[in-house]
Motif scaffolding. Sequence first.
Motif, mmCIF file in Angstrom:
data_model
loop_
_atom_site.group_PDB
_atom_site.id
_atom_site.type_symbol
_atom_site.label_atom_id
_atom_site.label_comp_id
_atom_site.label_asym_id
_atom_site.label_seq_id
_atom_site.Cartn_x
_atom_site.Cartn_y
_atom_site.Cartn_z
ATOM 1 N N GLY A 27 0.811 -1.217 0.000
ATOM 2 C CA GLY A 27 0.000 0.000 0.000
ATOM 3 C C GLY A 27 0.842 1.264 0.000
ATOM 4 O O GLY A 27 0.567 2.215 -0.749
ATOM 5 N N SER A 28 1.884 1.293 0.847
ATOM 6 C CA SER A 28 2.744 2.482 0.875
ATOM 7 C C SER A 28 3.542 2.591 -0.422
ATOM 8 O O SER A 28 3.853 3.699 -0.891
ATOM 9 C CB SER A 28 3.676 2.444 2.093
ATOM 10 O OG SER A 28 4.461 1.266 2.122
ATOM 11 N N ALA A 29 3.865 1.450 -1.044
ATOM 12 C CA ALA A 29 4.548 1.478 -2.336
ATOM 13 C C ALA A 29 3.661 2.129 -3.391
ATOM 14 O O ALA A 29 4.113 2.980 -4.173
ATOM 15 C CB ALA A 29 4.922 0.063 -2.763
ATOM 16 N N GLN A 30 2.392 1.744 -3.427
ATOM 17 C CA GLN A 30 1.474 2.321 -4.403
ATOM 18 C C GLN A 30 1.294 3.812 -4.179
ATOM 19 O O GLN A 30 1.249 4.600 -5.138
ATOM 20 C CB GLN A 30 0.125 1.603 -4.343
ATOM 21 C CG GLN A 30 0.180 0.174 -4.857
ATOM 22 C CD GLN A 30 -1.140 -0.555 -4.698
ATOM 23 O OE1 GLN A 30 -1.896 -0.314 -3.749
ATOM 24 N NE2 GLN A 30 -1.426 -1.469 -5.620
ATOM 25 N N ALA A 31 1.217 4.231 -2.920
ATOM 26 C CA ALA A 31 1.063 5.653 -2.618
ATOM 27 C C ALA A 31 2.272 6.444 -3.106
ATOM 28 O O ALA A 31 2.136 7.548 -3.659
ATOM 29 C CB ALA A 31 0.870 5.844 -1.114
ATOM 30 N N VAL A 40 10.839 2.130 -5.917
ATOM 31 C CA VAL A 40 10.489 2.098 -4.502
ATOM 32 C C VAL A 40 11.505 1.249 -3.751
ATOM 33 O O VAL A 40 12.059 0.284 -4.288
ATOM 34 C CB VAL A 40 9.059 1.570 -4.242
ATOM 35 C CG1 VAL A 40 8.030 2.504 -4.859
ATOM 36 C CG2 VAL A 40 8.875 0.164 -4.765
ATOM 37 N N ALA A 41 11.729 1.629 -2.509
ATOM 38 C CA ALA A 41 12.716 0.954 -1.667
ATOM 39 C C ALA A 41 12.136 0.731 -0.285
ATOM 40 O O ALA A 41 11.574 1.660 0.313
ATOM 41 C CB ALA A 41 13.985 1.807 -1.561
ATOM 42 N N THR A 42 12.277 -0.485 0.219
ATOM 43 C CA THR A 42 11.868 -0.730 1.598
ATOM 44 C C THR A 42 12.960 -0.257 2.550
ATOM 45 O O THR A 42 14.120 -0.110 2.172
ATOM 46 C CB THR A 42 11.615 -2.218 1.857
ATOM 47 O OG1 THR A 42 12.852 -2.944 1.761
ATOM 48 C CG2 THR A 42 10.600 -2.793 0.888
ATOM 49 N N GLY A 43 12.568 -0.037 3.796
ATOM 50 C CA GLY A 43 13.512 0.197 4.884
ATOM 51 C C GLY A 43 13.304 -0.909 5.897
ATOM 52 O O GLY A 43 12.156 -1.226 6.250
ATOM 53 N N SER A 44 14.373 -1.530 6.373
ATOM 54 C CA SER A 44 14.218 -2.713 7.225
ATOM 55 C C SER A 44 13.489 -2.401 8.522
ATOM 56 O O SER A 44 12.643 -3.179 8.971
ATOM 57 C CB SER A 44 15.583 -3.338 7.517
ATOM 58 O OG SER A 44 16.407 -2.457 8.267
ATOM 59 N N VAL A 72 6.255 -6.050 -5.202
ATOM 60 C CA VAL A 72 6.567 -6.169 -6.632
ATOM 61 C C VAL A 72 5.290 -6.298 -7.456
ATOM 62 O O VAL A 72 5.164 -5.697 -8.537
ATOM 63 C CB VAL A 72 7.501 -7.374 -6.881
ATOM 64 C CG1 VAL A 72 7.597 -7.681 -8.368
ATOM 65 C CG2 VAL A 72 8.877 -7.106 -6.304
ATOM 66 N N SER A 73 4.332 -7.061 -6.952
ATOM 67 C CA SER A 73 3.094 -7.282 -7.702
ATOM 68 C C SER A 73 2.180 -6.061 -7.690
ATOM 69 O O SER A 73 1.260 -5.964 -8.505
ATOM 70 C CB SER A 73 2.339 -8.496 -7.144
ATOM 71 O OG SER A 73 1.874 -8.239 -5.827
ATOM 72 N N ALA A 74 2.438 -5.125 -6.775
ATOM 73 C CA ALA A 74 1.537 -3.981 -6.603
ATOM 74 C C ALA A 74 1.946 -2.749 -7.397
ATOM 75 O O ALA A 74 1.135 -1.826 -7.562
ATOM 76 C CB ALA A 74 1.455 -3.613 -5.116
ATOM 77 N N VAL A 75 3.203 -2.698 -7.878
ATOM 78 C CA VAL A 75 3.683 -1.503 -8.574
ATOM 79 C C VAL A 75 4.371 -1.875 -9.887
ATOM 80 O O VAL A 75 4.791 -3.016 -10.074
ATOM 81 C CB VAL A 75 4.667 -0.688 -7.688
ATOM 82 C CG1 VAL A 75 3.959 -0.153 -6.452
ATOM 83 C CG2 VAL A 75 5.883 -1.528 -7.299
ATOM 84 N N ASP A 76 4.480 -0.894 -10.767
ATOM 85 C CA ASP A 76 5.092 -1.142 -12.072
ATOM 86 C C ASP A 76 6.430 -0.416 -12.212
ATOM 87 O O ASP A 76 6.837 -0.055 -13.315
ATOM 88 C CB ASP A 76 4.148 -0.728 -13.202
ATOM 89 C CG ASP A 76 3.756 0.741 -13.140
ATOM 90 O OD1 ASP A 76 4.218 1.456 -12.210
ATOM 91 O OD2 ASP A 76 2.998 1.194 -14.019
ATOM 92 N N VAL A 77 7.120 -0.219 -11.093
ATOM 93 C CA VAL A 77 8.452 0.389 -11.092
ATOM 94 C C VAL A 77 9.405 -0.576 -10.395
ATOM 95 O O VAL A 77 8.970 -1.494 -9.693
ATOM 96 C CB VAL A 77 8.457 1.763 -10.378
ATOM 97 C CG1 VAL A 77 7.516 2.750 -11.063
ATOM 98 C CG2 VAL A 77 8.101 1.603 -8.897
#
Length: 247
Positions: A27-31, A40-44, A72-77
């Motif tokens: 959800g935060s990736a899509q936002a 997009v990059a996660t933070g541990s 990965v499945s939620a965004v196209d970047v």
Amino acid sequence: MTGRIQQFTELHQPGQPLVLYNIWDAGSAQATVRAGAKAVATGSLSVAGAQGFDDGEKLPFDFALTNARHIVSAVDVPVTVDLETGYGDSAAAVGANAQQMKDVGVAGLNLEDQDFSAGGLRDVSAQADRIKVAADTGLFINARTDLFIQTPIPDHDGALAQKALERCQAYADAGAGSFFVPFAISEKLIGDICAKAKLPINVMMMPDSPSTLRLAELGVARISYGPGPWMAAMSAFEAEALKIFES
């Protein structure tokens, strides 16, 4: 090199920094993508905290892998994942975990050089071995050094920068795609590292950091926000919850 990995690699241009407003779930990736993010990059800490775990590989690897798959499945970047030290006691284990991350579609990984079990930083050659097996999967590896985190900020001087550059060279030789120096905030320090490093430089945006424009002028190629976005979101959520329950 697959399309997303190639795309992500090409986003690392010194002087035109890739800005990564770190996310923690799909959800935060899509936002973030709706706001204009090119990757997009996660933070541990954020991913672990969102699941009720502490940072430092306390979140089980399977949780991290499943979360990566959902993002990965939620965004196209392109998606890059903070894998901390790689979730493995050996280089071979790190390589196997990196391959699993590639298999779910991520484009890159963060690998840091601190040693959770022994404390301090991992030996340069040992860390280079871990980076090499991860890079051999084809993923873009953002090699993070914790030199500046483990040294008080007033002591961030030329000698420490030289140590960082030595690690940068070793990690570049091992196949890393960029070099991450969190807690480096001095313009002189960042500028010196950018000018001399063999890899594109990633810095973490902090309250005392130079502006994004100034970081670009210094030659930075990637700007991360670490756990800041998740902390801000949780702070706002808790504040609203307090209003409700206090009333």
